[in-house]
Motif scaffolding. Structure first.
Motif, mmCIF file in Angstrom:
data_model
loop_
_atom_site.group_PDB
_atom_site.id
_atom_site.type_symbol
_atom_site.label_atom_id
_atom_site.label_comp_id
_atom_site.label_asym_id
_atom_site.label_seq_id
_atom_site.Cartn_x
_atom_site.Cartn_y
_atom_site.Cartn_z
ATOM 1 N N LEU A 219 -16.119 -4.210 1.914
ATOM 2 C CA LEU A 219 -17.258 -3.347 1.676
ATOM 3 C C LEU A 219 -17.852 -2.502 2.489
ATOM 4 C CD1 LEU A 219 -19.675 -3.134 -0.587
ATOM 5 C CD2 LEU A 219 -20.930 -4.863 0.769
ATOM 6 N N THR A 220 -17.750 -2.934 3.724
ATOM 7 C CA THR A 220 -18.234 -1.863 4.788
ATOM 8 C C THR A 220 -17.289 -1.570 5.968
ATOM 9 O OG1 THR A 220 -20.243 -3.206 4.688
ATOM 10 C CG2 THR A 220 -20.176 -2.096 6.457
ATOM 11 N N HIS A 221 -16.540 -2.442 6.642
ATOM 12 C CA HIS A 221 -15.830 -1.937 7.783
ATOM 13 C C HIS A 221 -14.288 -2.867 8.028
ATOM 14 C CE1 HIS A 221 -19.272 -0.292 9.705
ATOM 15 N NE2 HIS A 221 -18.344 0.814 9.568
ATOM 16 N N LEU A 222 -13.674 -2.269 8.603
ATOM 17 C CA LEU A 222 -12.507 -2.812 9.141
ATOM 18 C C LEU A 222 -12.632 -2.599 10.466
ATOM 19 C CD1 LEU A 222 -9.005 -3.899 8.446
ATOM 20 C CD2 LEU A 222 -9.064 -1.856 9.866
ATOM 21 N N TYR A 223 -12.622 -3.635 11.420
ATOM 22 C CA TYR A 223 -12.820 -3.311 12.765
ATOM 23 C C TYR A 223 -11.611 -4.098 13.433
ATOM 24 C CZ TYR A 223 -17.873 -2.802 12.245
ATOM 25 O OH TYR A 223 -19.094 -2.345 12.122
ATOM 26 N N LEU A 224 -11.320 -3.132 14.828
ATOM 27 C CA LEU A 224 -9.924 -3.330 15.445
ATOM 28 C C LEU A 224 -10.348 -3.205 16.829
ATOM 29 C CD1 LEU A 224 -6.840 -3.777 15.335
ATOM 30 C CD2 LEU A 224 -6.992 -1.270 15.251
ATOM 31 N N ASN A 225 -9.958 -4.055 17.536
ATOM 32 C CA ASN A 225 -10.103 -4.031 19.336
ATOM 33 C C ASN A 225 -8.946 -4.768 19.860
ATOM 34 O OD1 ASN A 225 -11.572 -3.328 21.326
ATOM 35 N ND2 ASN A 225 -12.651 -5.364 21.132
ATOM 36 N N TRP A 226 -8.589 -3.977 20.963
ATOM 37 C CA TRP A 226 -7.346 -4.509 22.047
ATOM 38 C C TRP A 226 -6.222 -4.974 21.184
ATOM 39 C CZ3 TRP A 226 -12.290 -6.722 24.485
ATOM 40 C CH2 TRP A 226 -12.979 -6.005 25.335
ATOM 41 N N VAL A 227 -5.929 -4.197 20.170
ATOM 42 C CA VAL A 227 -4.554 -4.833 19.382
ATOM 43 C C VAL A 227 -3.700 -3.744 19.214
ATOM 44 C CG1 VAL A 227 -5.755 -4.586 17.344
ATOM 45 C CG2 VAL A 227 -4.175 -6.507 17.487
ATOM 46 N N PHE A 228 -2.452 -4.025 19.166
ATOM 47 C CA PHE A 228 -1.416 -2.984 18.426
ATOM 48 C C PHE A 228 -1.395 -3.675 17.012
ATOM 49 C CE2 PHE A 228 -0.533 -3.010 22.978
ATOM 50 C CZ PHE A 228 -0.285 -1.575 23.043
ATOM 51 N N LEU A 229 -1.629 -2.950 16.232
ATOM 52 C CA LEU A 229 -1.593 -3.330 14.627
ATOM 53 C C LEU A 229 -0.934 -2.206 13.957
ATOM 54 C CD1 LEU A 229 -4.215 -5.240 12.753
ATOM 55 C CD2 LEU A 229 -3.029 -3.143 11.824
ATOM 56 N N LYS A 230 -0.077 -2.824 13.158
ATOM 57 C CA LYS A 230 0.671 -1.777 12.052
ATOM 58 C C LYS A 230 0.673 -2.451 10.793
ATOM 59 C CE LYS A 230 4.961 0.651 10.945
ATOM 60 N NZ LYS A 230 6.558 0.623 11.175
ATOM 61 N N ASN A 231 0.062 -1.549 9.671
ATOM 62 C CA ASN A 231 -0.074 -2.024 8.400
ATOM 63 C C ASN A 231 0.797 -1.154 7.583
ATOM 64 O OD1 ASN A 231 -2.717 -3.740 8.038
ATOM 65 N ND2 ASN A 231 -3.148 -2.261 9.435
ATOM 66 N N GLN A 232 1.885 -1.710 6.752
ATOM 67 C CA GLN A 232 2.900 -1.013 6.136
ATOM 68 C C GLN A 232 2.834 -1.376 4.797
ATOM 69 O OE1 GLN A 232 6.427 -0.494 8.141
ATOM 70 N NE2 GLN A 232 7.524 -0.226 6.201
ATOM 71 N N ASP A 233 2.937 -0.284 3.958
ATOM 72 C CA ASP A 233 3.146 -0.413 2.216
ATOM 73 C C ASP A 233 1.907 -1.492 1.915
ATOM 74 O OD1 ASP A 233 5.260 1.111 2.398
ATOM 75 O OD2 ASP A 233 6.570 -0.702 2.729
ATOM 76 N N CYS A 234 0.629 -1.366 2.703
ATOM 77 C CA CYS A 234 -0.628 -2.105 2.128
ATOM 78 C C CYS A 234 -1.534 -1.494 1.265
ATOM 79 C CB CYS A 234 -1.158 -2.723 3.317
ATOM 80 S SG CYS A 234 0.057 -3.886 4.280
ATOM 81 N N GLU A 235 -2.292 -2.058 0.667
ATOM 82 C CA GLU A 235 -3.241 -1.637 -0.176
ATOM 83 C C GLU A 235 -4.665 -2.021 0.435
ATOM 84 O OE1 GLU A 235 -5.659 -1.228 -4.472
ATOM 85 O OE2 GLU A 235 -3.768 -2.302 -4.355
ATOM 86 N N LEU A 236 -5.517 -0.911 0.875
ATOM 87 C CA LEU A 236 -6.889 -1.121 1.427
ATOM 88 C C LEU A 236 -7.803 -0.922 0.353
ATOM 89 C CD1 LEU A 236 -6.065 0.887 4.882
ATOM 90 C CD2 LEU A 236 -5.333 -1.652 4.178
ATOM 91 N N HIS A 237 -8.507 -2.005 0.097
ATOM 92 C CA HIS A 237 -9.593 -1.677 -1.199
ATOM 93 C C HIS A 237 -10.860 -1.711 -0.792
ATOM 94 C CE1 HIS A 237 -10.360 -1.286 -5.608
ATOM 95 N NE2 HIS A 237 -11.236 -2.516 -5.184
ATOM 96 N N SER A 238 -11.664 -0.628 -1.063
ATOM 97 C CA SER A 238 -13.260 -0.614 -0.786
ATOM 98 C C SER A 238 -13.889 -0.919 -2.136
ATOM 99 C CB SER A 238 -13.594 0.526 -0.063
ATOM 100 O OG SER A 238 -15.143 0.725 0.101
ATOM 101 N N ILE A 239 -14.729 -1.968 -1.889
ATOM 102 C CA ILE A 239 -15.785 -2.175 -3.065
ATOM 103 C C ILE A 239 -17.220 -1.587 -2.806
ATOM 104 C CG2 ILE A 239 -14.578 -4.119 -3.684
ATOM 105 C CD1 ILE A 239 -16.621 -5.893 -2.320
ATOM 106 N N ALA A 240 -17.222 -0.544 -1.856
ATOM 107 C CA ALA A 240 -18.581 0.044 -1.551
ATOM 108 C C ALA A 240 -18.987 0.713 -2.387
ATOM 109 C CB ALA A 240 -18.489 0.565 -0.324
ATOM 110 N N LYS A 241 -20.086 0.622 -3.029
ATOM 111 C CA LYS A 241 -20.663 1.693 -3.784
ATOM 112 C C LYS A 241 -21.171 2.929 -3.321
ATOM 113 C CE LYS A 241 -21.731 -2.145 -7.239
ATOM 114 N NZ LYS A 241 -22.944 -2.706 -8.170
#
Length: 361
Positions: A219-241
């Motif tokens: 709904l609000t955030h995806l947080y990330l810290n001190w990380v090597f992160l790869k997202n591939q062929d994913c779906e990021l779905h927000s339910i925020a209005k």
């Protein structure tokens, strides 16, 4: 998320999909390498593994809340894994809703959670803590300890599972941060999993992680810290209005960590939502989208310095060959980065997460 937690270096990822695989298969001689074998059951038997005592014969622990497996609960199966094990143990989780708070500790590496890929939405690990909840001593849990599932185990893998936090919230509501999945393993692989929550759904704390063909809702955030992160062929779905952001990243000046989205889809259900691609959680935030598809929920500006203008000079926020109604760059902030074909290459391959050292997919 309050300032105290932010400066303590806790991070939360909210919204998205992913895939992560861990080290060698049981009995393999490949060492600290994650392969496809690590997310496949022996003989690819599927439902035929639901036999009590199977763990003693195969190295696979079967979890079935109906009592036909080796454990009724996911945590019970984790507890069966020997401390400091050196071979992969696969935990086969039969469909069901497992209402429990799950912890996979660091002294139990090489664990795989495996569910039926055709029944991901029916195989759910779920809990309901939020940051303002208190522990047995009366102390608030905070965002970090609100996670339904916490993964400290190195070379962890998961596939065919839904990770969920059922706390509902309103954007920015104090104390309502509710993590579904927290990951701090050195290396991890998530493949075709679902991660569901409302505020700070995914907290990816540290390490090198790969999410492939996953679905992440927030709904609000995806947080990330001190990380090597790869997202591939994913779906990021927000339910925020209304307002929100897909990602927020924090790193130190000399830290090379970051967040790379490759061929992902950013979608949303809010008709009037205006969602940012990212916010600068720290001075040196780094978030890059490549070949992604954005629907119309993306705010024209795209990015935010989080009301600290000096971050415009140091944050690395960029898009490369993205498509969709939300990909128009006419209204984007002037300080976003553009990439040449050569400049984008480090964000596209497995080298971004040092995959040559721990992945063989």
């Amino acid at each position: 998320m309050n300032r105290k937690e932010m400066f303590r270096g806790k991070c939360v990822l909210a919204l998205i999909l992913v895939l992560f695989i861990s080290s060698c298969s049981l009995g393999s001689s490949q060492g600290n390498i994650i392969t496809w074998d690590d997310v496949i059951l022996p003989g690819n038997r599927g439902g035929g593994l639901s036999f009590r005592g199977y763990f003693n014969r195969s190295g696979v622990i079967v979890v079935d809340q109906n009592g036909t497996g080796d454990s009724l609960t996911v945590q019970g199966a984790i507890d069966m894994v020997p401390n400091y094990n050196t071979e992969r143990v696969k935990i086969y989780i039969l469909p069901g809703v497992y209402r429990e708070k799950v912890y996979v500790p660091k002294h139990k590496p090489y664990i795989s959670f495996i569910g039926d890929e055709q029944r991901v939405s029916e195989t759910v690990i779920t809990w309901h803590n939020k940051a303002s909840d208190t522990d047995e001593r009366g102390n608030e849990l905070g965002t970090y300890r609100s996670a339904s599932i916490t993964i400290d185990s190195d070379y962890f893998c998961a596939t065919g599972i839904t990770f969920e936090n059922t706390v509902g919230t309103h954007p920015g509501a104090p104390g309502m941060q509710a993590v579904a999945l927290r990951v701090s393993s050195s290396n991890a692989f998530f493949y075709r999993v679902r991660i569901l929550g409302s505020q700070d759904t995914l907290l990816d704390e540290k390490g090198s992680h790969y999410y492939y063909q996953c679905f992440i809702q927030e709904l609000t955030h995806l947080y990330l810290n001190w990380v090597f992160l790869k997202n591939q062929d994913c779906e990021l779905h927000s339910i925020a209005k209304g307002s929100g952001a897909i990602a927020a990243h924090h790193r130190d000046k000399d830290d090379e960590t970051g967040f790379s989205f490759v061929r992902c889809r950013v979608t949303g259900s809010g008709k009037s939502a205006k969602i940012l691609l990212g916010r600068a959680w720290g001075d040196y935030s780094r978030i890059v989208y490549s070949f992604c598809h954005f629907n119309k929920i993306i705010a024209p500006t795209g990015w935010s310095d989080w009301s600290i203008p000096s971050r415009r000079k140091t944050a690395v926020f960029g898009e490369y060959r993205c498509t969709g109604k939300g990909a128009h760059t006419r209204g984007r902030v002037s300080w976003r980065k553009t990439f040449t074909d050569d400049e984008i290459k480090p964000f596209l391959g497995m080298e971004f997460i040092d995959g040559d050292q721990w992945l063989r997919l």
